[in-house]
Write a protein that holds these residues in place. Structure first.
Motif, PDB file in Angstrom:
ATOM      1  N   GLY A 259       0.813  -1.213   0.000  1.00  0.00           N
ATOM      2  CA  GLY A 259       0.000   0.000   0.000  1.00  0.00           C
ATOM      3  C   GLY A 259       0.842   1.255   0.000  1.00  0.00           C
ATOM      4  O   GLY A 259       0.509   2.249  -0.663  1.00  0.00           O
ATOM      5  N   LEU A 260       1.950   1.238   0.756  1.00  0.00           N
ATOM      6  CA  LEU A 260       2.856   2.390   0.746  1.00  0.00           C
ATOM      7  C   LEU A 260       3.407   2.634  -0.655  1.00  0.00           C
ATOM      8  O   LEU A 260       3.509   3.777  -1.117  1.00  0.00           O
ATOM      9  CB  LEU A 260       4.012   2.163   1.722  1.00  0.00           C
ATOM     10  N   LEU A 261       3.774   1.566  -1.339  1.00  0.00           N
ATOM     11  CA  LEU A 261       4.321   1.710  -2.691  1.00  0.00           C
ATOM     12  C   LEU A 261       3.267   2.244  -3.658  1.00  0.00           C
ATOM     13  O   LEU A 261       3.558   3.103  -4.489  1.00  0.00           O
ATOM     14  CB  LEU A 261       4.846   0.363  -3.190  1.00  0.00           C
ATOM     15  N   ARG A 262       2.043   1.749  -3.552  1.00  0.00           N
ATOM     16  CA  ARG A 262       0.986   2.190  -4.464  1.00  0.00           C
ATOM     17  C   ARG A 262       0.581   3.642  -4.228  1.00  0.00           C
ATOM     18  O   ARG A 262       0.049   4.290  -5.128  1.00  0.00           O
ATOM     19  CB  ARG A 262      -0.246   1.301  -4.305  1.00  0.00           C
ATOM     20  N   SER A 263       0.813   4.150  -3.032  1.00  0.00           N
ATOM     21  CA  SER A 263       0.370   5.511  -2.714  1.00  0.00           C
ATOM     22  C   SER A 263       1.478   6.535  -2.870  1.00  0.00           C
ATOM     23  O   SER A 263       1.353   7.671  -2.420  1.00  0.00           O
ATOM     24  CB  SER A 263      -0.153   5.566  -1.267  1.00  0.00           C
ATOM     25  N   THR A 264       2.577   6.146  -3.536  1.00  0.00           N
ATOM     26  CA  THR A 264       3.733   7.019  -3.709  1.00  0.00           C
ATOM     27  C   THR A 264       3.847   7.466  -5.160  1.00  0.00           C
ATOM     28  O   THR A 264       3.682   6.663  -6.081  1.00  0.00           O
ATOM     29  CB  THR A 264       5.024   6.290  -3.292  1.00  0.00           C
ATOM     30  N   GLY A 271       1.175  10.931 -13.611  1.00  0.00           N
ATOM     31  CA  GLY A 271      -0.113  11.079 -14.267  1.00  0.00           C
ATOM     32  C   GLY A 271      -1.107  10.008 -13.861  1.00  0.00           C
ATOM     33  O   GLY A 271      -2.313  10.182 -14.024  1.00  0.00           O
ATOM     34  N   ALA A 272      -0.641   8.888 -13.327  1.00  0.00           N
ATOM     35  CA  ALA A 272      -1.547   7.837 -12.865  1.00  0.00           C
ATOM     36  C   ALA A 272      -2.115   8.221 -11.501  1.00  0.00           C
ATOM     37  O   ALA A 272      -1.437   8.856 -10.695  1.00  0.00           O
ATOM     38  CB  ALA A 272      -0.798   6.511 -12.764  1.00  0.00           C
ATOM     39  N   PRO A 273      -3.372   7.865 -11.233  1.00  0.00           N
ATOM     40  CA  PRO A 273      -3.966   8.225  -9.941  1.00  0.00           C
ATOM     41  C   PRO A 273      -3.299   7.468  -8.793  1.00  0.00           C
ATOM     42  O   PRO A 273      -2.912   6.303  -8.936  1.00  0.00           O
ATOM     43  CB  PRO A 273      -5.427   7.800 -10.101  1.00  0.00           C
ATOM     44  N   LEU A 274      -3.176   8.139  -7.658  1.00  0.00           N
ATOM     45  CA  LEU A 274      -2.647   7.485  -6.470  1.00  0.00           C
ATOM     46  C   LEU A 274      -3.705   6.552  -5.892  1.00  0.00           C
ATOM     47  O   LEU A 274      -4.900   6.789  -6.012  1.00  0.00           O
ATOM     48  CB  LEU A 274      -2.245   8.522  -5.426  1.00  0.00           C
ATOM     49  N   VAL A 275      -3.249   5.496  -5.257  1.00  0.00           N
ATOM     50  CA  VAL A 275      -4.159   4.550  -4.610  1.00  0.00           C
ATOM     51  C   VAL A 275      -3.883   4.603  -3.107  1.00  0.00           C
ATOM     52  O   VAL A 275      -2.934   3.973  -2.617  1.00  0.00           O
ATOM     53  CB  VAL A 275      -3.946   3.116  -5.140  1.00  0.00           C
TER      54      VAL A 275
END
Length: 348
Positions: A259-264, A271-275
């Motif tokens: 989750g930390l990696l996806r929200s960085t 340009g990709a949305p953060l998760v």
């Protein structure tokens, strides 16, 4: 047969460290069963959200905690038992054995003394040299940390320096007694992006040149990528995943790490949305039953709500605290960009 290589003794050994904050109506465990060791030349990064116990872990090593803190477990610095030391004995190791770069350079320095005086007095106190020799050493240190016009900065007060120069002065102060262990508590948090890169370059260069063991605290994955050999991800006061930086970033196994990696934000995914990770950090005074991350986790299974997972060791010397870790294929997919883009900051 060739002789076996000599493995140096750990500079710091921490065994089952727990820290509780106890006041009239409060008894909160802010660090819970943390264990690690660190040898000369190694960099271990404590990574996690604010409030996860990173700074308390760091300060516990030198017993720089408020009077209501209760420390349990083992802490050994250069073979010495810190938990049994008197205050005078602690003062003798704070500096020569382990030194700390504090989180906030704007307020960590004494505002009523010049930079040169603060560094020189520390050298005089620990090494017994004259103040003139201490001041000469202060100048050498300011030059070592690349402070421009170092001779003139000796007589400057902290408020006369920029944030970046204050941070460099803090690093010089920490290095003045040639410590075996450097504790860096988010030393780039209050700085702008350009100065952050300069400080990271400087810390990495000094660590390599001086051979110090370094314990680095951050909540920024990008910073961890630049400085760490190994990473320990913290959540609710516990290590939930540990391992080499390449494994943690490239093949995360714990859902929180992923989750930390996806929200960085990363350059390759601009340009990709953060998760974002759903929910918020847990209340340490009222942790959920079972796994502390369970209320925010999409991979929870039956045991997650019934018992606390143990740290399961992995083949690379790390481990993960999870009943349902990510399979290798999903971890690789999550961490592919981070693993292939460990920024190559040149050491100058």
């Amino acid at each position: 047969m060739p002789p076996e290589p000599i493995v140096p003794e750990p500079v710091v050994e921490v065994t089952d460290l727990s820290v509780r904050f106890v006041r009239r109506d409060l008894d909160v465990r802010v660090v819970d069963g943390v264990s690690f060791s660190l040898r000369a030349g190694e960099v271990l990064c404590l990574l996690g959200e604010s409030g996860s116990g990173k700074t308390v872990t760091l300060r516990a090593l030198l017993r720089l905690l408020p009077p209501y803190a209760r420390i349990a477990g083992g802490i050994r610095l250069a073979g010495r038992d810190v938990t049994s030391m008197s205050e005078r004995q602690l003062e003798a190791i704070r500096g020569p054995v382990a030194a700390m770069v504090f989180q906030e350079p704007m307020t960590a320095l004494d505002p009523v003394f010049t930079i040169g005086t603060q560094i020189a007095e520390t050298v005089v106190s620990h090494e017994g040299v004259s103040f003139r020799d201490g001041r000469r050493r202060a100048l050498e240190l300011l030059e070592l940390v690349q402070v421009p016009s170092a001779a003139a900065r000796l007589d400057a007060y902290p408020h006369e320096l920029s944030g970046g120069l204050r941070q460099r002065a803090m690093i010089a102060l920490a290095l003045c007694c040639r410590p075996a262990l450097l504790l860096a508590d988010e030393p780039t948090t209050a700085l702008d992006a350009t100065v952050q890169i300069q400080i990271l370059l400087l810390l990495r260069q000094l660590q390599k040149e001086l051979g110090m063991a370094t314990l680095f605290v951050t909540h920024d994955i990008g910073v961890a990528c630049e400085v760490a050999d190994r990473v320990a991800v913290m959540y609710a006061g516990r290590f939930i995943e540990t391992g080499p930086i390449e494994t943690i970033i490239g093949r995360p196994a714990h859902p929180f790490t992923a989750g930390l990696l996806r929200s960085t934000v990363h350059e390759t995914s601009r340009g990709a949305p953060l998760v974002p990770i759903p929910g918020g950090p847990p209340d340490l005074g009222n942790l959920p039953a079972g796994c502390s991350f369970r209320p925010r986790c999409a991979r929870q299974i039956g045991p997650c709500g019934a018992e606390r997972p143990a740290l399961r060791p992995s083949s690379d010397g790390g481990g993960v605290r999870c009943f349902n870790p990510l399979p290798a294929s999903e971890g690789v997919r999550v961490g592919r960009e981070q693993a292939t883009r460990r920024t190559q900051l040149p050491i100058r």
